[in-house]
Design a protein around this motif. Structure first.
Motif, PDB file in Angstrom:
ATOM      1  N   ARG A 118      36.849  34.562  47.444  1.00 17.78           N
ATOM      2  CA  ARG A 118      36.643  33.123  47.352  1.00 17.78           C
ATOM      3  C   ARG A 118      35.221  32.762  46.942  1.00 17.78           C
ATOM      4  O   ARG A 118      35.007  31.821  46.167  1.00 17.78           O
ATOM      5  CB  ARG A 118      36.997  32.463  48.690  1.00 17.78           C
TER       6      ARG A 118
ATOM      7  N   ILE B 117      43.890  31.330  48.552  1.00 18.75           N
ATOM      8  CA  ILE B 117      43.449  32.668  48.962  1.00 18.75           C
ATOM      9  C   ILE B 117      43.166  32.637  50.461  1.00 18.75           C
ATOM     10  O   ILE B 117      42.649  31.642  50.996  1.00 18.75           O
ATOM     11  CB  ILE B 117      42.198  33.090  48.168  1.00 18.75           C
TER      12      ILE B 117
ATOM     13  N   LEU C 131      34.753  33.588  43.154  1.00 21.90           N
ATOM     14  CA  LEU C 131      35.459  32.605  42.338  1.00 21.90           C
ATOM     15  C   LEU C 131      34.692  31.292  42.274  1.00 21.90           C
ATOM     16  O   LEU C 131      34.547  30.680  41.200  1.00 21.90           O
ATOM     17  CB  LEU C 131      36.858  32.373  42.900  1.00 21.90           C
ATOM     18  N   GLY C 132      34.160  30.833  43.406  1.00 21.67           N
ATOM     19  CA  GLY C 132      33.399  29.587  43.406  1.00 21.67           C
ATOM     20  C   GLY C 132      32.128  29.678  42.602  1.00 21.67           C
ATOM     21  O   GLY C 132      31.797  28.763  41.831  1.00 21.67           O
TER      22      GLY C 132
ATOM     23  N   SER D   5      34.592  22.495  46.004  1.00 23.73           N
ATOM     24  CA  SER D   5      35.513  23.579  46.382  1.00 23.73           C
ATOM     25  C   SER D   5      34.761  24.726  47.052  1.00 23.73           C
ATOM     26  O   SER D   5      35.286  25.360  47.976  1.00 23.73           O
ATOM     27  CB  SER D   5      36.248  24.079  45.147  1.00 23.73           C
TER      28      SER D   5
ATOM     29  N   ASP E  36      42.174  23.825  54.202  1.00 22.11           N
ATOM     30  CA  ASP E  36      42.772  24.370  52.980  1.00 22.11           C
ATOM     31  C   ASP E  36      44.083  23.674  52.657  1.00 22.11           C
ATOM     32  O   ASP E  36      44.387  23.394  51.491  1.00 22.11           O
ATOM     33  CB  ASP E  36      43.002  25.875  53.139  1.00 22.11           C
TER      34      ASP E  36
ATOM     35  N   TYR F 101      35.150  25.887  51.161  1.00 22.40           N
ATOM     36  CA  TYR F 101      35.354  27.203  51.764  1.00 22.40           C
ATOM     37  C   TYR F 101      34.275  27.509  52.793  1.00 22.40           C
ATOM     38  O   TYR F 101      34.546  28.135  53.827  1.00 22.40           O
ATOM     39  CB  TYR F 101      35.373  28.296  50.713  1.00 22.40           C
TER      40      TYR F 101
ATOM     41  N   SER G  91      41.101  28.993  45.002  1.00 22.09           N
ATOM     42  CA  SER G  91      40.554  29.500  46.264  1.00 22.09           C
ATOM     43  C   SER G  91      41.251  28.884  47.480  1.00 22.09           C
ATOM     44  O   SER G  91      41.229  29.471  48.567  1.00 22.09           O
ATOM     45  CB  SER G  91      39.046  29.222  46.332  1.00 22.09           C
TER      46      SER G  91
ATOM     47  N   SER H 156      38.950  26.469  40.188  1.00 25.84           N
ATOM     48  CA  SER H 156      38.309  26.394  41.502  1.00 25.84           C
ATOM     49  C   SER H 156      39.310  26.093  42.614  1.00 25.84           C
ATOM     50  O   SER H 156      39.064  26.413  43.778  1.00 25.84           O
ATOM     51  CB  SER H 156      37.200  25.341  41.481  1.00 25.84           C
TER      52      SER H 156
END
Length: 468
Positions: free
Chosen positions: A299, A291, A302-303, A344, A445, A348, A288, A285
Motif C-alpha cells: 500500500r 489491499i 502504491l501510494g 489515499s 477502507d 492508509y 489500495s 490510488s
C-alpha cells in the motif's frame, strides 16, 4: 656559262616576285582587321541604340508620369482634406502561435488603394501601367506599420515582392507580400479549454487623421483568407475586419484598422496527454482500499508511485506554459487529482494507526489479538505484505524436518497423495486470505471505496460542465 646565266636569270625573277606576295598577304591581313573592327563598331552602335531606346523608354514613362516635375515627399493634396487610403488584405497562412511568447506569425498580401493626381497620364486605351519596386522609391506611398509587432519583413525571393499599378486617372494600387510576428494578449484562465482572440493592427506612423484616412476598401469583404489555413492546436472559428481610432498625447488621433481572428483550441491532445493519465493515477490510488491493511509495503509503494507520477504530470504541463499569476483550468484538475492521490496515502496512514491502537488496547485487555490474527501473523504481514497461516507453516516445518525420511521411504507411492494435499491446502489458504481481507478491513477502507469514487465523479461533472 649557259647554266650560270640561267641561274642568275631565275634568281632575279624570284627576287622580283617575293615583295609582291608579302604585300598581298599584308593587304589581306589588313582587310581582315578592318572587317573585324567594323563588326565591333556595328555591335557597339547596336548597343548604343538599345541603351538609347531604354533611356528613351524610361524617360518617356518618367515624362508621362511627370515624376521629375513634382515633389513626392509631400502627400497628395497637401494642405487640403486627408488622403483616403483603402486597405485590402488576403491572409496566406498563420505560421505559428506561441503560448510561451504570447505572439503569432502571419503571412499575407497587403494592398493599398489611393489616388494621386500627380501620377495621372493621358491614355487613349485607358490601360494601367504596372511597375516593380524600383519606381516605388520615387513616389509617395502610405507609411503603414503594424502595432505591437515584434518582427516583420517583406519577401524578396527572387526579387522584392512589391507591385505598383498606376491608372490614367491617378488611382494607384500598391501591393506587397509580408510576414509579421505580433503580440497576442492571451488569457489562459480556461486553458486548455480556452478560446483566444488575436488581432493584427494597422496604422499610419506619421500621418494622423488630418492627413490620412485609413479604411477597409470593401468593408468586411476586404479581408480574405486561404481555404487551406490550418493549425495544429487551434481551429480558426472566425476572421473579421474592424476599424477604430488611436490617440497619442503628443501627436493626436490616428485611424487604426484591425484584423481579428478567433482561435479555439483542440482538446483531444490534452485529453490524451494530461487528463486521461491523471484519471488513471487517481483510480490506481483507489486500489489500495482493497489491499489488506497489514500489507504495508504494497500500500505504501502504491501510494508513493501515484503521488510521484502526478507530480511529473503537473511539472510537464507547467514547463510548456508561460508563468502566469492566475490559476488555469488544467491546474484545477491536476491539483484536485493530486489531492485525491495524496488523501489515499493519508487514508492508509490513518487506517494503519487506528488499527494498531485498537489491537494494542484489546491485547492489553484480553492478552490476545482479535480475530484470526496472532502476533507472528501480524509481524509477518507487516514485513512482507503477505498473509501467513501459522497452522500451515507448522505443517510445512514438520514436513521439512521429516523430508529426508519421507524421501527414503516410498517416494513413488506417496507422491500423488502429497501433491493433492498441497493443492487442497493452497486452495483453502487462498479462500482463507480472501475472506480475511474482506472481513478484517478497517471501516475507513470500507467507506473510502464508496466515498472517493463518488466525490471524484461529482468533481468531474462540475469541472466539465463549467469549462466546456
Amino acid at each position: 656559262m649557259i647554266l650560270a646565266s640561267l641561274l642568275v636569270f631565275f634568281t632575279c625573277i624570284w627576287i622580283a616576285l617575293t615583295p609582291d606576295a608579302s604585300a598581298a598577304s599584308e593587304i589581306k591581313k589588313s582587310h581582315q582587321r578592318r572587317s573585324s573592327s567594323m563588326k565591333r563598331t556595328r555591335k557597339q552602335e547596336a548597343r548604343m541604340r538599345e541603351d538609347d531606346s531604354t533611356k528613351a523608354w524610361l524617360g518617356q514613362y518618367n515624362q508621362l508620369l511627370q515624376i521629375e516635375d513634382h515633389d513626392f515627399a509631400m502627400r497628395p493634396g497637401f494642405g487640403g482634406s486627408p488622403v483616403p487610403v483603402g486597405i485590402d488584405v488576403r491572409v496566406e497562412s498563420i505560421d505559428s502561435i506561441s503560448e510561451v511568447n504570447m505572439d503569432f506569425t502571419m503571412t499575407f498580401y497587403l494592398r493599398h488603394y489611393w489616388k494621386d493626381e500627380r501620377l495621372s497620364f493621358p491614355s487613349t486605351t485607358n490601360k494601367s501601367m504596372t511597375f516593380d519596386h524600383r519606381l516605388i522609391k520615387k513616389i509617395w506611398v502610405p507609411d503603414i506599420f503594424f502595432v505591437h509587432s515584434k518582427r516583420s519583413f517583406i519577401h524578396d525571393t527572387t526579387v522584392e515582392n512589391m507591385m505598383l499599378r498606376v491608372y490614367p486617372d491617378g488611382n494607384v494600387l500598391f501591393s506587397l507580400r509580408i510576414t509579421v510576428s505580433a503580440m497576442c494578449f492571451m488569457d489562459f484562465s480556461r486553458f486548455p479549454l480556452d478560446t483566444q482572440n488575436c488581432s493584427l493592427e494597422l496604422e499610419s506612423y506619421a500621418y494622423n487623421e488630418e492627413d490620412l484616412m485609413l479604411y477597409w476598401k470593401r468593408g468586411n469583404k476586404s479581408l480574405n483568407t486561404d481555404e487551406h489555413i490550418s493549425l495544429s492546436q487551434f481551429f480558426i472559428e472566425e476572421f473579421s475586419a474592424s476599424s477604430g481610432f488611436a490617440f497619442y498625447s503628443s501627436t493626436g488621433w490616428y485611424n487604426r484598422l484591425f484584423i481579428n481572428f478567433v482561435l479555439r483550441r483542440h482538446i483531444l491532445f490534452f485529453v490524451l496527454q494530461t487528463y486521461f493519465p491523471a484519471m488513471l493515477m487517481v483510480m490506481l490510488s483507489w486500489v489500495s482500499f482493497w489491499i489488506d491493511q497489514r500489507a504495508v509495503p504494497a500500500r505504501v509503494s502504491l501510494g508513493i508511485t501515484t503521488v510521484l507520477t502526478m507530480s511529473t504530470i503537473v511539472s510537464g504541463m507547467n514547463a510548456s506554459m508561460p508563468q502566469v499569476s492566475y490559476i488555469k483550468a488544467v491546474d484545477v484538475y491536476l491539483w484536485v487529482s493530486s489531492l485525491f492521490v495524496f488523501l489515499s496515502v493519508i487514508e492508509y496512514a490513518a487506517v494503519n494507526y487506528l488499527t494498531t491502537v485498537e489491537e494494542r488496547e484489546q491485547f492489553n485487555k484480553t492478552g490476545k489479538l482479535s480475530g484470526m490474527y496472532n502476533i507472528d501473523t501480524v509481524q509477518a504481514m507487516a514485513f512482507d505484505g503477505c498473509y501467513h497461516d501459522s497452522k500451515t507453516e507448522m505443517d510445512q516445518t514438520s514436513f521439512s524436518l521429516h523430508s529426508e525420511e519421507d524421501s527414503i521411504r516410498g517416494r513413488s507411492t506417496d507422491s500423488p497423495s502429497t501433491d493433492s494435499s498441497q493443492i487442497k491446502r493452497r486452495q483453502s489458504l487462498g479462500g482463507h486470505v480472501g475472506r480475511i481481507i474482506l472481513e478484517n478491513n478497517h471501516v475507513i477502507d470500507t467507506y473510502s471505496r464508496i466515498f472517493f469514487p463518488t466525490v471524484y465523479i461529482i468533481f468531474n461533472l462540475f469541472y466539465w460542465g463549467i469549462y466546456v
